[in-house]
Design a protein around this motif. Structure first.
Motif, PDB file in Angstrom:
ATOM      1  N   ALA A  54     -33.742 -21.286  -4.423  1.00 35.26           N
ATOM      2  CA  ALA A  54     -34.473 -22.549  -4.284  1.00 35.26           C
ATOM      3  C   ALA A  54     -33.495 -23.696  -4.031  1.00 35.26           C
ATOM      4  CB  ALA A  54     -35.297 -22.819  -5.538  1.00 35.26           C
ATOM      5  N   LEU A  55     -32.417 -23.743  -4.816  1.00 30.73           N
ATOM      6  CA  LEU A  55     -31.413 -24.795  -4.624  1.00 30.73           C
ATOM      7  C   LEU A  55     -30.796 -24.688  -3.229  1.00 30.73           C
ATOM      8  CD1 LEU A  55     -29.722 -27.105  -5.840  1.00 30.73           C
ATOM      9  CD2 LEU A  55     -28.148 -25.386  -6.729  1.00 30.73           C
ATOM     10  N   GLY A  56     -30.482 -23.461  -2.820  1.00 36.98           N
ATOM     11  CA  GLY A  56     -29.911 -23.254  -1.486  1.00 36.98           C
ATOM     12  C   GLY A  56     -30.852 -23.752  -0.399  1.00 36.98           C
ATOM     13  N   ALA A 112     -26.111 -20.386  -4.693  1.00 36.39           N
ATOM     14  CA  ALA A 112     -26.820 -21.281  -3.761  1.00 36.39           C
ATOM     15  C   ALA A 112     -25.916 -21.625  -2.578  1.00 36.39           C
ATOM     16  CB  ALA A 112     -27.260 -22.552  -4.482  1.00 36.39           C
ATOM     17  N   LEU A 113     -24.636 -21.845  -2.855  1.00 39.19           N
ATOM     18  CA  LEU A 113     -23.693 -22.162  -1.770  1.00 39.19           C
ATOM     19  C   LEU A 113     -23.612 -21.004  -0.773  1.00 39.19           C
ATOM     20  CD1 LEU A 113     -20.791 -23.911  -3.746  1.00 39.19           C
ATOM     21  CD2 LEU A 113     -22.407 -24.968  -2.154  1.00 39.19           C
ATOM     22  N   ILE A 118     -26.522 -18.350   5.749  1.00 47.42           N
ATOM     23  CA  ILE A 118     -27.613 -17.756   6.525  1.00 47.42           C
ATOM     24  C   ILE A 118     -28.772 -18.725   6.686  1.00 47.42           C
ATOM     25  CG2 ILE A 118     -28.489 -16.570   4.460  1.00 47.42           C
ATOM     26  CD1 ILE A 118     -28.794 -14.879   7.714  1.00 47.42           C
ATOM     27  N   LEU A 119     -29.077 -19.504   5.625  1.00 39.48           N
ATOM     28  CA  LEU A 119     -30.252 -20.388   5.702  1.00 39.48           C
ATOM     29  C   LEU A 119     -30.065 -21.473   6.762  1.00 39.48           C
ATOM     30  CD1 LEU A 119     -31.318 -20.779   1.958  1.00 39.48           C
ATOM     31  CD2 LEU A 119     -32.386 -19.414   3.754  1.00 39.48           C
ATOM     32  N   VAL A 120     -28.918 -22.159   6.759  1.00 39.85           N
ATOM     33  CA  VAL A 120     -28.693 -23.223   7.740  1.00 39.85           C
ATOM     34  C   VAL A 120     -28.741 -22.653   9.159  1.00 39.85           C
ATOM     35  CG1 VAL A 120     -27.008 -24.875   8.623  1.00 39.85           C
ATOM     36  CG2 VAL A 120     -27.407 -24.710   6.177  1.00 39.85           C
TER      37      VAL A 120
END
Lengths: 236, 245
Positions: A54-56, A112-113, A118-120
Motif C-alpha cells: 500500500a505504501l509503495g 515498499a521501496l 515495478i510499480l512506477v
C-alpha cells in the motif's frame, strides 16, 4: 546439531512427530499445538506485506505522474528505483535501522521501496499505452486533466498497473521473511527460530505457508482485476 | 553513519578469519561460481527452446514461481535438511546449501530472458534467412543469437543482482558472506558494524550492476545502428521487455 526439538510443550508421552527424539518434516501435531503462534506469525506477515505494498503504491502513483509530466525527471526516477532494487534486502533493512530502529517500519519501508521499481514502470507503461484518440475525445467532451486521469487514463491503464501490483505483492510476500533480521519477519521469524532450534516441522510449515500466501494474494489480485476491468474479459 | 565509515576504514575490521576481507572474497566467489554454473546449466536449453518455440509456458512461468519462493526459506530448508551446514572449502560454512540456493535463484531470470529474447526475434527476419538458404544452425548463430543478445545479457544482469542479494541472506542461516558482518553486528548491538556491512554490500551490489550494465551496452550489436537512427530519424522504438525478478 542437537536433537532439541525447539519447543517446551512436549508432554511425557510426547507428540508423535516432534519431541526431544523425533524431528519430522511433516507434523500435523505441531500445527495444531502451535496454531496460535503460527496464526500470529501469519497475521504479522500479511499486515507487513499489505502495509508495504500500500505504501509503495501511494508513493509510486505521484512519482509516475511526475515522471510522465516531466520527461527530464522520468529517467532519474526510473534510475533511482532501479538503484534501490539493486541493494540486497538484508543491507537495506540494516541501513534503515539507523532511521527506524527495530520496528516493523524498517521492514515495511524497505519492502515498499522495492515495489517502486515495478510499480512506477508499469504505471508509466500503462498510462503511455492509453490511445491518443481516446484522450482527445475525452478532452473534446470537456474532461479536465483530473477527470481525464481518473475516469479515462487510469481505468485504461489498470490491467498493466494490476500486473505490476501482482508481481510486487508476490515478491513482497517472499521478501518479508528477511525482516526477521529485525525480528519482524512474520513467517520468517518462525524460520529463523526453526533453524536455531533445528525444528524441521516448524521450518517446513512456515515455508509452505509463505508460498501459499503468495499464491492466495496473487489469485485475489487477479480476481479484483477481472471485476474492475470487465472489458478485458472477452479478449484473450 | 560516521562510525560506520570509521569501522570500514579500520584495518582490523578487514583482517583475520571472518573479517570483511574474507567475507567479501567468499561472497564474490560464491556469486561468480553460482552465476557461471546457472548459466552453463540453463542458457543452452533456454536458447534452444526459444529457437524451436516450445516450452514457453515453463520458461516464462519459472520467473513467476521463483518470485513466490522465499530465498530465506530455501536456505533454511537446505541447510537444516540433507545438504547440511558443513564447511565447503573456500565457500565457508553452509557453503553447499548456499551455492545450491544461489544457482536455483539465478536460473529464472536467465531462462526467461533468453527464451523471450530468441522467441521475440521478428519471424520475418528468420523467414528471410531461411529463404536465403541458411541452415538452422546458421540461422541461430547469425540471426537469432545476435538479436537476442541484449535480452540474454539483461537476464544475466538480473541474475547477478539476485545472486548477490541471496548470498547476503546466507548469513541468516549462519552461512558465508558479508551478511555475517550485519548479523554479528546485531548480535553484539554494534550499529556501526551493522551499517558498515550494509554499506559495503550495497556498494559492491551497485558496482556489479554498473559493470553488468556497461557490458550489456558494449556487447549489444544493435547499439551502433540505434545510435545512427537517433540522429537521422525517429524510428518506432522496439519495446524492450525487462521482466523484474
Amino acid at each position: 546439531m542437537t536433537l532439541a526439538a525447539g519447543g517446551s510443550t512436549f508432554s511425557a508421552s510426547g507428540p508423535p512427530c516432534y519431541s526431544a527424539l523425533v524431528n519430522d518434516w511433516i507434523c500435523p501435531a505441531y500445527v495444531s499445538d502451535r496454531r496460535t503462534e503460527i496464526a500470529d506469525a501469519l497475521l504479522e506477515h500479511v499486515l507487513i506485506t499489505l502495509a508495504a505494498v500500500a505504501l509503495g503504491f501511494v508513493l509510486a502513483l505521484p512519482l509516475a505522474l511526475v515522471a510522465r509530466r516531466y520527461t527530464a525527471v522520468e529517467s532519474a526516477i526510473v534510475a533511482a528505483t532501479t538503484i534501490i532494487y539493486t541493494v540486497p534486502s538484508l543491507a537495506l533493512f540494516a541501513l534503515l535501522v539507523n532511521i527506524t530502529a527495530l520496528s516493523p517500519w524498517t521492514v515495511i519501508i524497505g519492502l515498499a521501496l522495492y515495489t517502486l521499481t515495478i510499480l512506477v514502470r508499469n504505471m508509466l507503461a500503462g498510462l503511455r499505452d492509453v490511445p491518443a484518440d481516446v484522450k482527445e475525445s475525452a478532452v473534446g467532451l470537456g474532461y479536465g486533466p483530473g477527470r481525464l486521469l481518473l475516469r479515462v487514463e487510469l481505468p485504461l491503464a489498470l490491467p498493466v498497473i494490476m500486473a505490476g501490483l501482482r508481481v510486487a505483492t508476490v515478491s513482497t510476500v517472499a521478501l518479508t521473511t528477511v525482516g526477521t533480521l529485525v525480528a519482524y519477519g512474520g513467517l520468517g521469524d518462525l524460520l529463523s527460530n526453526g533453524i536455531r532450534t533445528d525444528f524441521k516441522a516448524q521450518i517446513l510449515t512456515a515455508s509452505v505457508l509463505c508460498v501459499a500466501l503468495a499464491v492466495v494474494f496473487d489469485a485475489l489480485l487477479m480476481g479484483t482485476q477481472r471485476v474492475l476491468t470487465p472489458w478485458t474479459r472477452g479478449r484473450k | 553513519m560516521g562510525e560506520a565509515f570509521a569501522y570500514l576504514l579500520d584495518g582490523d575490521s578487514w583482517s583475520g578469519s571472518n573479517g570483511l576481507g574474507q567475507q567479501l572474497v567468499q561472497q564474490v566467489l560464491l556469486t561468480v561460481v553460482s552465476l557461471a554454473v546457472a548459466t552453463v546449466l540453463s542458457l543452452p536449453v533456454a536458447l534452444w527452446l526459444g529457437h524451436i518455440g516450445k516450452g514457453g509456458a515453463i520458461a516464462i512461468n519459472i520467473s513467476n514461481i521463483g518470485r513466490a519462493i522465499p530465498v530465506f526459506a530455501v536456505l533454511v530448508l537446505l541447510s537444516v535438511g540433507p545438504v547440511g551446514t558443513d564447511v565447503l572449502g573456500p565457500f565457508g560454512r553452509a557453503g553447499a546449501a548456499t551455492l545450491i540456493s544461489l544457482v536455483l535463484f539465478a536460473l529464472p531470470p536467465i531462462i526467461t530472458n533468453a527464451y523471450v529474447g530468441v522467441r521475440g526475434v521478428d519471424p520475418e527476419i528468420v523467414e528471410a534467412a531461411r529463404g536465403m538458404g541458411m541452415a538452422e544452425r546458421r540461422i541461430f548463430t547469425r540471426v537469432e543469437w545476435p538479436l537476442a543478445l541484449p535480452l540474454v545479457l539483461t537476464g544475466l544482469r538480473l541474475a547477478l543482482v539476485q545472486v548477490w542479494a541471496t548470498a547476503t541472506i546466507a548469513a541468516l542461516v549462519a552461512g558465508p558472506g558479508l551478511g555475517n558482518t550485519i548479523t554479528n553486528g546485531f548480535a553484539n548491538s554494534r550499529i556501526d558494524q551493522v551499517t558498515a556491512g550494509a554499506i559495503l554490500v550495497a556498494v559492491v551490489a551497485l558496482l556489479l550492476e554498473g559493470a553488468a550494465f556497461a557490458a550489456e551496452r558494449l556487447v549489444d550489436p544493435m547499439r551502433a545502428s540505434r545510435r545512427a537512427n537517433r540522429h537521422s530519424q525517429r524510428t518506432p522504438s522496439v519495446p524492450t521487455v525487462e521482466p523484474i525478478v
